[in-house]
Structures are given as C-alpha cells and as structure tokens.
Design a protein around this motif. Structure first.
Motif, PDB file in Angstrom:
ATOM      1  N   LEU A  92       0.883  -1.236   0.028  1.00  9.39           N
ATOM      2  CA  LEU A  92      -0.253  -0.092   0.054  1.00  9.39           C
ATOM      3  C   LEU A  92       1.023   1.372   0.128  1.00  9.39           C
ATOM      4  O   LEU A  92       1.626   1.161   0.981  1.00  9.39           O
ATOM      5  CB  LEU A  92      -1.032  -0.016   1.044  1.00  9.39           C
ATOM      6  N   GLN A  94       1.437   5.161   0.526  1.00 12.05           N
ATOM      7  CA  GLN A  94       0.479   6.253   1.587  1.00 12.05           C
ATOM      8  C   GLN A  94       1.344   7.497   1.158  1.00 12.05           C
ATOM      9  O   GLN A  94       2.458   7.690   0.927  1.00 12.05           O
ATOM     10  CB  GLN A  94       0.653   5.794   3.123  1.00 12.05           C
ATOM     11  N   ALA A  95       0.477   8.513   1.770  1.00 18.18           N
ATOM     12  CA  ALA A  95       1.103  10.069   1.474  1.00 18.18           C
ATOM     13  C   ALA A  95       1.872  10.324   2.686  1.00 18.18           C
ATOM     14  O   ALA A  95       2.537  11.547   2.160  1.00 18.18           O
ATOM     15  CB  ALA A  95      -0.220  10.928   1.054  1.00 18.18           C
ATOM     16  N   GLU A  96       2.157   9.649   3.765  1.00 20.03           N
ATOM     17  CA  GLU A  96       2.604  10.050   4.905  1.00 20.03           C
ATOM     18  C   GLU A  96       3.721   8.872   5.213  1.00 20.03           C
ATOM     19  O   GLU A  96       3.321   7.425   4.856  1.00 20.03           O
ATOM     20  CB  GLU A  96       1.810  10.509   5.775  1.00 20.03           C
ATOM     21  N   ASP A  97       4.780   9.121   5.582  1.00 18.40           N
ATOM     22  CA  ASP A  97       5.721   7.845   6.247  1.00 18.40           C
ATOM     23  C   ASP A  97       4.920   7.124   7.213  1.00 18.40           C
ATOM     24  O   ASP A  97       4.401   7.725   8.426  1.00 18.40           O
ATOM     25  CB  ASP A  97       6.905   8.705   7.188  1.00 18.40           C
ATOM     26  N   PRO A  98       4.565   5.903   6.716  1.00 12.35           N
ATOM     27  CA  PRO A  98       3.875   4.986   7.699  1.00 12.35           C
ATOM     28  C   PRO A  98       4.463   4.369   8.775  1.00 12.35           C
ATOM     29  O   PRO A  98       3.590   3.867   9.659  1.00 12.35           O
ATOM     30  CB  PRO A  98       3.270   3.778   6.589  1.00 12.35           C
ATOM     31  N   ARG A 116       3.533  -1.016   3.937  1.00  9.45           N
ATOM     32  CA  ARG A 116       3.055   0.375   3.393  1.00  9.45           C
ATOM     33  C   ARG A 116       4.347   1.088   3.126  1.00  9.45           C
ATOM     34  O   ARG A 116       5.427   0.892   3.796  1.00  9.45           O
ATOM     35  CB  ARG A 116       2.374   0.899   4.858  1.00  9.45           C
ATOM     36  N   TYR A 118       6.236   4.933   1.908  1.00  4.96           N
ATOM     37  CA  TYR A 118       5.865   6.348   1.932  1.00  4.96           C
ATOM     38  C   TYR A 118       5.719   6.697   0.245  1.00  4.96           C
ATOM     39  O   TYR A 118       7.048   6.613  -0.187  1.00  4.96           O
ATOM     40  CB  TYR A 118       6.858   6.897   2.620  1.00  4.96           C
ATOM     41  N   ASP A 136       8.306   3.960  -6.267  1.00  3.54           N
ATOM     42  CA  ASP A 136       7.483   3.454  -5.088  1.00  3.54           C
ATOM     43  C   ASP A 136       7.811   1.757  -5.027  1.00  3.54           C
ATOM     44  O   ASP A 136       7.860   1.291  -4.012  1.00  3.54           O
ATOM     45  CB  ASP A 136       6.043   3.741  -5.443  1.00  3.54           C
TER      46      ASP A 136
END
Length: 225
Positions: A92, A94-98, A116, A118, A136
C-alpha cells in the motif's frame, strides 16, 4: 564489530530473496547481516562522490533501464500470490511516512503480509529518470528484501546492511544504479546532512569500488557482467 539485529528477520522474505536469485540465474551470496557496518571513511567518500556527480548523466541510462526492469520483476514476485509462486505481500502506497521504525514495518510484514510505503509523490523530490511508480516499487522491494529480510533497521549501519543484501539481487549492470539510489543517497543523508534531510535525487553511476561486491558467491559460479 557485530551489530545487534534490531528485529527478527522475516523468514518468508529471506527465503524469497534466495528463490528470486535462483529463478533469475543470479548467484546467491550468504551474508551475516549482523556483521555489516558502515565505515565512516568510506561513507564520507561515497557522500562526496554523490554530491559531486551530475544531476542526470545519459551514460547511466543502460544501468537505470536494467535497474528499473529488475526492480519491476522483484516487485511482481513480491506481490504475486503464493499460489502462483510469489510471496503474496500486499503493498500500500501512502502519502505520509507509515512507520516509526523498522520493527513496526517487519511486524506488518510478518503478521499481516502487508507493506506500507511512503509514496514518492508526497516527498517533493522527483527523480530525473524514474517515475514515481518506479520509485515506489523500489522502496517496497528494498524495504522487504533489504531491511525486513535481514532484520536491520534504518540507522547508517542498517542501511549499509540493507544495501549489501539487496544489491545481491541485481545484475552487476543494474546494481550500478541501485547503489546510487541507496548507498549513495544514504551516505549523503548520514555523513553530510547529519540525518536531517535526503539529497536531491540524481541519475548517474558512482565509481566502481562503491558498487562492486567484494564477497564470493556461495552458489551460481560467480557473476556475469
């Protein structure tokens, strides 16, 4: 000096790294991840070479093409279902550091088969050659096969161990680009910016001593150039 492995390696990914090398006719290198440390003298030399390198060197395109193709193949293997011969990891973006640390990441992978990542789009640091999707995918496979498969974290020693382990999954040509993207950037991060920010992404190849593997392969009869 033997470093403490910060979390238990994910056995699925450790075995998967070897399986990928066998399937792609790459030699297998048996490493002791806990024994890998980052030599500050070498790290500062790598950082200086990265900072002095061009933003985009067209001579590096063959290495980056190979790197992009091999990263995509690793990502496909990582996410393909186990029933079809893959590792079945869900990724997945994600828009922020998970994750606060590597232990949280390995727990997700071990307990839920989930990773996840980033997303590059939110970092404000575009690559001159790779797309955000390329970046990514690489972040996913590097976290999986470099960090989670070794149990090493995100400090300078853990990053060196992750580079060394993951580098064995690339052909020598692709490894040239992979090393710029990992060892080059992290050495600048730790030895020049003191862990405060990452450098601008570039496309060039570091000098050969910095991407060459000076360890004998355990299987496969050596490397092909």
């Amino acid at each position: 000096m033997h470093r403490t492995i910060t979390q238990r390696p994910v056995s699925l990914l450790r075995r998967g790294a070897d399986a990928y090398c066998l399937a792609t006719d790459l030699p297998i290198f048996h490493l002791d991840p806990g024994a890998v440390t980052s030599d500050a003298r070498i790290g500062r030399r790598i950082a200086a070479a990265y900072l002095a390198g061009p933003a985009a060197d067209t001579a590096a395109e063959p290495a980056y093409r190979a790197f992009r193709a091999e990263t995509a193949a690793q990502f496909e293997f990582l996410t393909r279902s186990r029933g079809r011969g893959g590792l079945g990891i869900e990724v997945l973006v994600q828009a922020e550091d998970p994750y606060p640390d590597a232990a949280a990441m390995t727990s997700d992978l071990r307990d839920f088969g989930l990773l996840r990542v980033y997303g590059t789009a939110g970092c404000g640091n575009p690559h001159p050659y790779l797309s955000n999707d390329d970046n990514d995918m690489f972040r996913a496979v590097h976290d999986a096969f470099g960090h989670a498969a070794t149990g090493r974290g995100f400090d300078r020693h853990g990053e060196e161990a992750a580079w060394l382990k993951h580098a064995t999954m690339y052909s020598p040509l692709a490894r040239q680009a992979m090393t710029t993207e990992t060892r080059g950037q992290t050495c600048v991060f730790f030895y020049y910016f003191k862990g405060e920010r990452f450098p601008r992404q570039k496309m060039f190849v570091l000098p050969e001593p910095f991407w060459r593997l000076d360890i004998p392969p355990a299987t496969g009869g050596g490397e092909r150039g």
